[in-house]
Design a protein around this motif. Structure first.
Motif, PDB file in Angstrom:
ATOM      1  N   PHE A 221       0.973  -1.145  -0.074  1.00 52.69           N
ATOM      2  CA  PHE A 221      -0.386  -0.196  -0.352  1.00 52.69           C
ATOM      3  C   PHE A 221       0.577   1.490   0.293  1.00 52.69           C
ATOM      4  O   PHE A 221       0.718   2.558  -0.362  1.00 52.69           O
ATOM      5  N   THR A 222       2.117   1.787   0.661  1.00 50.80           N
ATOM      6  CA  THR A 222       3.048   2.376   0.657  1.00 50.80           C
ATOM      7  C   THR A 222       3.133   2.476   0.029  1.00 50.80           C
ATOM      8  O   THR A 222       3.872   3.920  -1.100  1.00 50.80           O
ATOM      9  N   LYS A 223       3.993   1.397  -1.137  1.00 44.96           N
ATOM     10  CA  LYS A 223       4.600   1.450  -2.551  1.00 44.96           C
ATOM     11  C   LYS A 223       3.031   1.980  -3.573  1.00 44.96           C
ATOM     12  O   LYS A 223       3.587   3.183  -4.202  1.00 44.96           O
TER      13      LYS A 223
ATOM     14  N   TYR B 248       8.495  14.640  -2.439  1.00 36.59           N
ATOM     15  CA  TYR B 248       9.046  13.408  -1.619  1.00 36.59           C
ATOM     16  C   TYR B 248       7.980  12.605  -0.781  1.00 36.59           C
ATOM     17  O   TYR B 248       6.938  13.372  -0.428  1.00 36.59           O
ATOM     18  N   VAL B 249       8.238  11.792   0.030  1.00 35.42           N
ATOM     19  CA  VAL B 249       6.842  11.136   0.678  1.00 35.42           C
ATOM     20  C   VAL B 249       7.729  10.985   1.622  1.00 35.42           C
ATOM     21  O   VAL B 249       8.073   9.582   1.740  1.00 35.42           O
ATOM     22  N   HIS B 250       6.922  11.227   3.118  1.00 39.11           N
ATOM     23  CA  HIS B 250       6.987  11.246   4.020  1.00 39.11           C
ATOM     24  C   HIS B 250       5.986  10.746   4.476  1.00 39.11           C
ATOM     25  O   HIS B 250       4.717  11.032   5.170  1.00 39.11           O
TER      26      HIS B 250
ATOM     27  N   ALA C 112       9.591   7.864   2.377  1.00 40.25           N
ATOM     28  CA  ALA C 112       8.971   5.618   1.623  1.00 40.25           C
ATOM     29  C   ALA C 112       9.694   6.090  -0.024  1.00 40.25           C
ATOM     30  O   ALA C 112       9.064   4.673  -0.020  1.00 40.25           O
ATOM     31  N   ASP C 113       9.134   7.570  -0.791  1.00 35.62           N
ATOM     32  CA  ASP C 113       8.947   6.779  -2.400  1.00 35.62           C
ATOM     33  C   ASP C 113      10.110   6.220  -2.769  1.00 35.62           C
ATOM     34  O   ASP C 113      10.820   5.769  -3.910  1.00 35.62           O
ATOM     35  N   THR C 114      11.580   6.534  -2.031  1.00 37.13           N
ATOM     36  CA  THR C 114      12.782   6.228  -2.102  1.00 37.13           C
ATOM     37  C   THR C 114      13.579   4.435  -1.728  1.00 37.13           C
ATOM     38  O   THR C 114      14.295   4.225  -1.844  1.00 37.13           O
ATOM     39  N   MET C 115      11.935   4.299  -0.916  1.00 33.92           N
ATOM     40  CA  MET C 115      12.435   2.863  -0.544  1.00 33.92           C
ATOM     41  C   MET C 115      12.384   1.464  -1.037  1.00 33.92           C
ATOM     42  O   MET C 115      11.389   2.094  -1.553  1.00 33.92           O
ATOM     43  N   SER C 116      12.321   0.583  -0.773  1.00 31.14           N
ATOM     44  CA  SER C 116      12.353  -0.707  -1.341  1.00 31.14           C
ATOM     45  C   SER C 116      11.494  -1.543  -0.506  1.00 31.14           C
ATOM     46  O   SER C 116      11.059  -1.056   0.974  1.00 31.14           O
ATOM     47  N   PHE C 117      10.717  -2.056  -0.449  1.00 31.39           N
ATOM     48  CA  PHE C 117       9.736  -2.955   0.090  1.00 31.39           C
ATOM     49  C   PHE C 117      10.234  -3.174   1.472  1.00 31.39           C
ATOM     50  O   PHE C 117       9.304  -3.710   2.403  1.00 31.39           O
TER      51      PHE C 117
END
Length: 420
Positions: free
Chosen positions: A253-255, A281-283, A302-307
């Motif tokens: 859902f975050t992705k 950016y997405v916090h 969160a937009d730059t993070m992996s699962f």
């Protein structure tokens, strides 16, 4: 002998005051550098105040239950080994303590009781003796000490304070809550009255402010969770073995939300006066229910993070929230929020915005329902989605587009890999 002041530390973004919840030391006690002196309760988290110097706690200025601002004086420490002379403490009523212990519900700890009392409006600091001239002037004007901010020692109200209060324009009074209806005598004995904690009071105030300020609207959709559940079932063991964290639904859902926010940036923006502030950016705020109330820790960038990174961060923040260890940094800067009411069995609801954010996504219970697919009735695991948004900045087209993009990404997770 040198004296060191203990002051309220910086409480964080948008937090200007706190309540003194608990003093771990009393006047005359020896303290070491960085030893915890007291605990402050803000509307977001609990902040511990360490000792800035070694010595003796000579004076406590802000008592338990008192509201203090940033950089306000809390206490004085006399540096060195000599204990400071202090006024004798009033003995506690042993019978009162025994009564409290008997009335305390099973499982409730003394610490929980202290935190509840700290947020009580009935807990007041010691009453300073106001100047006689100030008392006379307040009596003539029909003012009480609570309506005048004292600038004298220990908050003592001076004549100048009264004159200043009279010269200031009166603020419009907030509408008062309707008085409670009378209760039958046989029912009154079976009721229990408990003061709201500071956190609960702030939650109530902020949620009402969100309704009063934002032009809040909610749009709904539903998503077939078959693809996500199948992908999770296929790879969860391998995922946990490699990344040492379980693969849940929140990372999907975050992705999906990060993907949709890129296409509809209005949902990730906020209003500042007559300006719109767009966030590149997405916090991601993740709403978490705790025994003391709802908190929203933030997954930064969160937009730059992996699962795996998202799952690990959410797990760490969840443990902190459960143990009451969230810091101010963990709670600040969110640009969008996800609230998962489905874990409690909610089938559908309308989430309330988390100001100053312009959007919040509500997840709900996954329930098998008959659906028509290619002309045939099949059973599918379905979830209702709800997007509440600020209509002042987000148009209906943008809100619906956002929710459809989230739905598409969840029903076909390959779209996330292909950036479609």
């Amino acid at each position: 002998m040198m004296s060191t002041e203990v002051r309220v530390p910086t409480l964080g973004e948008s937090v200007t005051e706190a309540t003194v919840a608990t003093w771990f030391k009393k006047p005359g006690d020896a303290v070491a550098v960085d030893e915890m002196l007291c605990e402050l309760e803000t509307d977001k988290v609990t902040v511990e105040v360490p000792s800035p110097a070694a010595g003796t706690l000579s004076e406590i200025v802000a008592q338990e239950g008192e509201t203090v601002g940033v950089d306000a004086l809390l206490a004085q420490i006399a540096e060195g080994d000599a204990p400071a002379k202090t006024a004798p403490q009033e003995p506690k009523d042993a019978r009162a303590e025994e009564s409290i212990d008997q009335d305390r519900p099973k499982g409730e700890t003394p610490q929980e009781e202290v935190q509840t009392d700290a947020g009580s409006a009935d807990v007041r600091p010691r009453d300073p003796q106001d100047a006689p001239s100030a008392k006379k002037r307040m009596a003539e004007a029909g003012l009480s000490s609570d309506e005048v901010k004292g600038t004298g020692k220990d908050g003592r109200v001076m004549k100048e304070d009264v004159l200043k209060a009279l010269s200031e324009p009166k603020k419009a009074e907030a509408p008062k809550q309707a008085p409670r209806a009378p209760v039958a005598a046989e029912d009154a004995d079976r009721e229990e009255r408990v003061k709201m904690t500071r956190l609960r009071q702030t939650i109530a105030r902020r949620l009402k402010e969100a309704q009063n300020t934002a032009a809040m609207l909610t749009t709904y959709n539903e998503v077939d969770m078959s693809a996500v559940m199948g992908l999770r079932s296929e790879y969860k063991d391998l995922f946990e073995k490699k990344h040492k964290v379980k693969l849940g639904f929140m990372s999907f859902f975050t992705k999906a939300c990060c993907h949709a926010l890129k296409e509809v940036p209005d949902v990730n923006a906020e209003i500042d006066g007559t300006d719109v502030v767009y966030k590149n950016y997405v916090h991601m705020g993740i709403a978490v229910g705790t025994p003391t109330g709802l908190v929203v820790p933030v997954v930064k960038n969160a937009d730059t993070m992996s699962f795996a990174e998202i799952e690990k961060t959410i797990a760490e923040l969840g443990v902190k929230a459960r143990d009451g260890k969230l810091s101010m940094a963990d709670m600040q800067g969110g640009t969008f929020t996800i609230s998962n009411g489905g874990v409690y069995g909610s089938l559908m609801s309308s989430p309330i915005l988390n100001p100053p954010q312009s959007g919040i996504l509500g997840m709900h219970k996954i329930q098998e329902r008959p659906m028509v697919v290619n002309g045939e009735i099949v059973i599918r695991p379905m979830m209702y989605l709800a997007l509440s948004y600020d209509h002042r900045i987000v148009d209906g087209k943008g809100a619906v587009t956002f929710l459809v993009r989230v739905k598409e990404a969840l029903e076909d997770p390959r779209r996330l890999l292909m950036d479609l």
